[in-house]
Design a protein around this motif. Structure first.
Motif, PDB file in Angstrom:
ATOM      1  N   ALA A 187     -65.301 -16.290  87.130  1.00 36.96           N
ATOM      2  CA  ALA A 187     -66.434 -17.102  87.597  1.00 36.96           C
ATOM      3  C   ALA A 187     -67.487 -17.214  86.494  1.00 36.96           C
ATOM      4  CB  ALA A 187     -67.036 -16.498  88.859  1.00 36.96           C
ATOM      5  N   ASN A 188     -67.733 -16.120  85.777  1.00 35.92           N
ATOM      6  CA  ASN A 188     -68.692 -16.168  84.664  1.00 35.92           C
ATOM      7  C   ASN A 188     -68.205 -17.072  83.546  1.00 35.92           C
ATOM      8  OD1 ASN A 188     -70.621 -14.511  85.808  1.00 35.92           O
ATOM      9  ND2 ASN A 188     -69.825 -12.652  84.869  1.00 35.92           N
ATOM     10  N   GLN A 189     -66.909 -17.037  83.263  1.00 33.50           N
ATOM     11  CA  GLN A 189     -66.345 -17.908  82.231  1.00 33.50           C
ATOM     12  C   GLN A 189     -66.481 -19.374  82.638  1.00 33.50           C
ATOM     13  OE1 GLN A 189     -62.384 -16.303  81.872  1.00 33.50           O
ATOM     14  NE2 GLN A 189     -62.963 -14.954  80.185  1.00 33.50           N
ATOM     15  N   ARG A 190     -66.203 -19.661  83.915  1.00 32.66           N
ATOM     16  CA  ARG A 190     -66.360 -21.043  84.395  1.00 32.66           C
ATOM     17  C   ARG A 190     -67.807 -21.479  84.289  1.00 32.66           C
ATOM     18  NH1 ARG A 190     -62.968 -19.486  88.790  1.00 32.66           N
ATOM     19  NH2 ARG A 190     -64.841 -19.394  90.051  1.00 32.66           N
ATOM     20  N   TYR A 212     -61.801  -9.234  88.074  1.00 30.61           N
ATOM     21  CA  TYR A 212     -61.259 -10.407  87.388  1.00 30.61           C
ATOM     22  C   TYR A 212     -61.905 -11.677  87.928  1.00 30.61           C
ATOM     23  CZ  TYR A 212     -58.314 -14.220  85.967  1.00 30.61           C
ATOM     24  OH  TYR A 212     -57.890 -15.422  85.463  1.00 30.61           O
ATOM     25  N   GLU A 213     -62.036 -11.753  89.236  1.00 28.55           N
ATOM     26  CA  GLU A 213     -62.657 -12.923  89.854  1.00 28.55           C
ATOM     27  C   GLU A 213     -64.085 -13.115  89.326  1.00 28.55           C
ATOM     28  OE1 GLU A 213     -63.503 -14.781  94.297  1.00 28.55           O
ATOM     29  OE2 GLU A 213     -62.937 -12.682  94.108  1.00 28.55           O
ATOM     30  N   LYS A 214     -64.835 -12.025  89.202  1.00 26.42           N
ATOM     31  CA  LYS A 214     -66.196 -12.099  88.655  1.00 26.42           C
ATOM     32  C   LYS A 214     -66.179 -12.598  87.212  1.00 26.42           C
ATOM     33  CE  LYS A 214     -69.182  -8.824  90.911  1.00 26.42           C
ATOM     34  NZ  LYS A 214     -70.058  -7.686  90.659  1.00 26.42           N
ATOM     35  N   LEU A 251     -71.889 -25.097  78.822  1.00 24.46           N
ATOM     36  CA  LEU A 251     -71.582 -25.742  77.551  1.00 24.46           C
ATOM     37  C   LEU A 251     -71.374 -27.240  77.733  1.00 24.46           C
ATOM     38  CD1 LEU A 251     -69.155 -23.117  75.933  1.00 24.46           C
ATOM     39  CD2 LEU A 251     -71.517 -23.622  75.258  1.00 24.46           C
ATOM     40  N   GLN A 252     -70.682 -27.612  78.808  1.00 22.17           N
ATOM     41  CA  GLN A 252     -70.462 -29.035  79.091  1.00 22.17           C
ATOM     42  C   GLN A 252     -71.785 -29.737  79.377  1.00 22.17           C
ATOM     43  OE1 GLN A 252     -67.670 -30.683  78.694  1.00 22.17           O
ATOM     44  NE2 GLN A 252     -68.537 -32.619  79.363  1.00 22.17           N
ATOM     45  N   GLN A 253     -72.662 -29.111  80.140  1.00 21.60           N
ATOM     46  CA  GLN A 253     -73.972 -29.686  80.430  1.00 21.60           C
ATOM     47  C   GLN A 253     -74.803 -29.816  79.164  1.00 21.60           C
ATOM     48  OE1 GLN A 253     -75.550 -27.074  83.438  1.00 21.60           O
ATOM     49  NE2 GLN A 253     -74.472 -28.103  85.110  1.00 21.60           N
ATOM     50  N   ASP A 254     -74.743 -28.807  78.288  1.00 18.58           N
ATOM     51  CA  ASP A 254     -75.461 -28.882  77.011  1.00 18.58           C
ATOM     52  C   ASP A 254     -74.953 -30.051  76.176  1.00 18.58           C
ATOM     53  OD1 ASP A 254     -76.956 -26.675  77.710  1.00 18.58           O
ATOM     54  OD2 ASP A 254     -75.896 -25.282  76.371  1.00 18.58           O
TER      55      ASP A 254
END
Length: 137
Positions: free
Chosen positions: A107-110, A102-104, A116-119
């Motif tokens: 982390a991938n979702q974040r 779940y942690e992995k 997406l925010q950077q784009d």
């Protein structure tokens, strides 16, 4: 499946066999009428092995390859955890495995949200640069 594996699986808090599909699985009786089976709705019992314990899973046939791929990944992950902590019970091992996976995933979702925010910010900056360049020309 050996007696030890049967006992380990049967001593778990939930006795129901897990299902990996969103489709509901309901057994039919001899007198019951059932809908015709489409290829997408055909279900097969698949015995999977995770960290040496066999679990029966009912899986739609068209999802079996994905299930086996997931089982392989999870089994390898669980065996790695078992090597690090050999005294863990099967239940504790699987709980730890789930929490780590779940942690992995989280982390991938974040990371994806950050990309997406950077784009979005890059697009806005590019638009501003283009407007500024047009106003200069």
């Amino acid at each position: 499946m050996t007696d030890d594996h049967t006992n380990a699986a049967n001593n778990s808090p939930k006795q129901a066999e897990p299902s990996v599909s969103k489709a509901s699985i309901s057994p039919t009786t001899a007198g019951a009428t059932s809908k015709p089976m489409t290829p997408e709705s055909q279900v097969k019992k698949v015995d999977i092995v995770i960290a040496g314990v066999t679990y029966p899973i009912y899986c739609p046939i068209h999802e079996q390859e994905e299930l086996l791929s997931a089982v392989s990944y999870i089994n390898n992950y669980a065996l790695d955890l078992r090597r690090e902590a050999p005294s863990l019970s099967q239940e504790s091992l699987l709980v730890l495995c789930c929490l780590n996976l779940y942690e992995k995933i989280h982390a991938n979702q974040r990371s994806e949200e950050d990309r997406l925010q950077q784009d979005k910010q890059s697009g806005a900056l590019l638009n501003k640069i283009m407007k500024d360049a047009q106003s200069i020309l």
